[in-house]
Enzyme design. Sequence first.
Site: not given
Length: 336
Positions: A42, A225, A228, A231-233
């Site tokens: 990472y 998620l 992402g 998340t709906g974004k």
Amino acid sequence: MVSEVCLGTMTFGEQNTEAEAHQQLDFSLAHGINFIDTAEMYPVMPRAETVHRTEQYIGSWIKQSGQRDKIILATKVAGPSRGMPWIRNGENDLDATNIRTAIDASLKRLNTDYIDLYQLHWPSRNAPIFGQKEFDPNLERESVAIETTLDVLDSLIKEGKIRHIGVSNETPWGVSEFIKHAERKQQARIISIQNPYHLMNRSYEQGLTETCYREQVGLLAYSPLAFGRLTGKYVDDVQAKGRLTQFPATWSPRYMRQEVIATSERYTKLARDFGYTPTQLALAWCYSRWFVASTIIGATNLQQLEENIRATEVKLSDEVIAAIQAIHATSANPAQ
């Protein structure tokens, strides 16, 4: 014993600065999280310029805060090179030389003399992972035997450098092999498996639930998620800031599939119809599953982190669960 929420850290060093990383760690501890997950490779997306920064940021926090004894610290050793020659010159297979080199370097970066949970980031052998839906024997290659890998991990436990071991991105066969060899040679057993699990990838339920239940291996659910998507974004704005717009599409092609996009729209609508945020729905689903030992959340700011943690307070009704199952029945695991 670990908290039901685990702080994932792969944004540290790419999407988050060192100061922001320390803020997230402080905030997490203050809100009851004692479990921190990282990896030697990472942050993501992986680059030679940033590799190891995440462990370094956690290590500087440990040194400054003096709270090593307050956390359960997990990290991972990278498996055979996936286009990352900057990790041990691309020869990072799961043998004694590589694992010992990796653990000593991680301990130094993390400013600690032991790792609570040391995990194999992905198998040495050919296995259907990272968006490969089916096992393909044509992809067979030379690999390090599970028994050989287990030998060195067991030695490291006896030496006190690690306390427990786990696997990641594994299959039922892999889990069973680790258990079999451990029992045969009376060595350390794996206690956890870190695999993707979310509303659009429930493949863990197909075989691994029984295997891990019977062998007492806990699931650490990652990507709850879906990078992402849940998340709906991206439903609201296809160019919203996040991994799917900041990183090349080749880094996460499974989350770019049209079926994934369409299914994420359905879950976003479902959440809002019942008065939840999409994030609450997705995380509450993971938090409610009997086989999930801890859910690994990741955030780029404290507002996201707080929403992720508070989703533990959301209890899904039977009606909502039935609606989730109805979507799953017509769109099962598009992001597998």
